[in-house]
Enzyme design. Structure first.
Site, mmCIF file in Angstrom:
data_model
loop_
_atom_site.group_PDB
_atom_site.id
_atom_site.type_symbol
_atom_site.label_atom_id
_atom_site.label_comp_id
_atom_site.label_asym_id
_atom_site.label_seq_id
_atom_site.Cartn_x
_atom_site.Cartn_y
_atom_site.Cartn_z
ATOM 1 C CE LYS A 45 -13.127 -6.555 4.179
ATOM 2 N NZ LYS A 45 -12.522 -5.789 3.098
ATOM 3 N NE ARG A 78 -3.023 -7.530 -4.562
ATOM 4 C CZ ARG A 78 -3.875 -7.790 -3.586
ATOM 5 N NH1 ARG A 78 -3.434 -7.911 -2.360
ATOM 6 N NH2 ARG A 78 -5.150 -7.965 -3.819
ATOM 7 C CG HIS A 80 -1.925 -0.989 1.386
ATOM 8 N ND1 HIS A 80 -2.119 -1.714 2.538
ATOM 9 C CD2 HIS A 80 -2.879 -1.401 0.507
ATOM 10 C CE1 HIS A 80 -3.141 -2.539 2.377
ATOM 11 N NE2 HIS A 80 -3.616 -2.381 1.144
ATOM 12 C CB SER A 140 -4.420 -6.495 4.623
ATOM 13 O OG SER A 140 -3.988 -5.241 4.167
HETATM 14 O O1 PNS Z 1 -8.962 -2.705 0.498
HETATM 15 P P1 PNS Z 1 -10.250 -3.150 -0.124
HETATM 16 O O2 PNS Z 1 -11.112 -3.845 0.901
HETATM 17 O O3 PNS Z 1 -10.037 -3.965 -1.367
HETATM 18 O O4 PNS Z 1 -11.022 -1.800 -0.587
HETATM 19 C C1 PNS Z 1 -12.280 -1.856 -1.205
HETATM 20 C C2 PNS Z 1 -12.895 -0.472 -1.344
HETATM 21 C C3 PNS Z 1 -12.907 0.276 -0.017
HETATM 22 C C4 PNS Z 1 -12.133 0.323 -2.343
HETATM 23 C C5 PNS Z 1 -14.350 -0.678 -1.868
HETATM 24 O O5 PNS Z 1 -14.971 -1.653 -1.086
HETATM 25 C C6 PNS Z 1 -15.197 0.574 -1.855
HETATM 26 O O6 PNS Z 1 -14.984 1.484 -2.630
HETATM 27 N N1 PNS Z 1 -16.167 0.624 -0.928
HETATM 28 C C7 PNS Z 1 -17.052 1.755 -0.734
HETATM 29 C C8 PNS Z 1 -18.482 1.441 -1.161
HETATM 30 C C9 PNS Z 1 -18.698 1.769 -2.625
HETATM 31 O O7 PNS Z 1 -18.500 2.871 -3.080
HETATM 32 N N2 PNS Z 1 -19.103 0.733 -3.372
HETATM 33 C C10 PNS Z 1 -19.324 0.834 -4.791
HETATM 34 C C11 PNS Z 1 -18.017 0.714 -5.547
HETATM 35 S S1 PNS Z 1 -18.328 -0.070 -7.023
#
Ligand code: PNS
Length: 159
Positions: free
Chosen positions: A41, A90, A17, A128
């Site tokens: 979560k 990645r 990150h 993570s």
């Molecule tokens: O580190 P992660 O868990 O892969 O991050 C995922 C994240 C936070 C980028 C994604 O879950 C997100 O954007 N969540 C916010 C809710 C949202 O906007 N959902 C619609 C996106 S298509």
């Protein structure tokens, strides 16, 4: 001012990150690292702990700030007057889900662009979840996360 948002769960932040955040900071005037507050979560670290670990480790990068959000990512971008989402890729396996999210975000707000950055090869296997799994079983996580995060993980898992 070109503002980008780098979103994620960051449970906890890894060196992968930080590599993306540092490289993104050179491309934009400001990078806001946005930590997802997701009540459904089960995270190992609280939102406050995840934000704090990021703040400490991004201190040296002048144009990076750390914040948190809940709800839709595009709403957070609007609030911050940002138009770019930064994501690290990645491997090909990341692509399908990331593509889906990028297209959904664009459908929700056509002004927002998702910019993908390739993770450094030395961190390409890092996540993570895997770091937590290795730490949980008392394996060595040195070099995968910042030192203070390593210490926090060791405390959690009584290493
Ligand atoms: O580190 P992660 O868990 O892969 O991050 C995922 C994240 C936070 C980028 C994604 O879950 C997100 O954007 N969540 C916010 C809710 C949202 O906007 N959902 C619609 C996106 S298509």
């Amino acid at each position: 001012m070109r503002i980008a948002v780098c979103p994620g769960s960051f449970d906890p932040v890894t060196n992968g990150h930080l590599d993306i955040i540092a490289r993104a900071s050179k491309m934009f005037d400001k990078v806001i690292v946005a930590v997802l507050h997701n009540s459904s979560k089960n995270s190992l670290f609280t939102l406050e702990e995840r934000v704090e670990m990021l703040r400490i480790n991004c201190e040296g990068i002048g144009n990076v700030e750390v914040d948190s959000f809940s709800g839709l990512l595009i709403d957070f971008l609007k609030l911050k007057d940002a138009h770019v989402i930064i994501k690290g890729l990645r491997a090909v396996s990341d692509f399908e889900y990331e593509m889906q999210m990028a297209l959904m975000n664009r459908k929700l707000d056509a002004d927002i662009e998702t910019v993908f950055m390739m993770t450094s090869s030395k961190y390409s296997y890092l996540s993570s979840s895997l770091v937590k799994e290795v730490a949980r079983h008392k394996g060595c996580i040195h070099g995968l996360v910042p030192n203070m995060v390593e210490e926090e993980l060791k405390k959690r898992f009584n290493i």
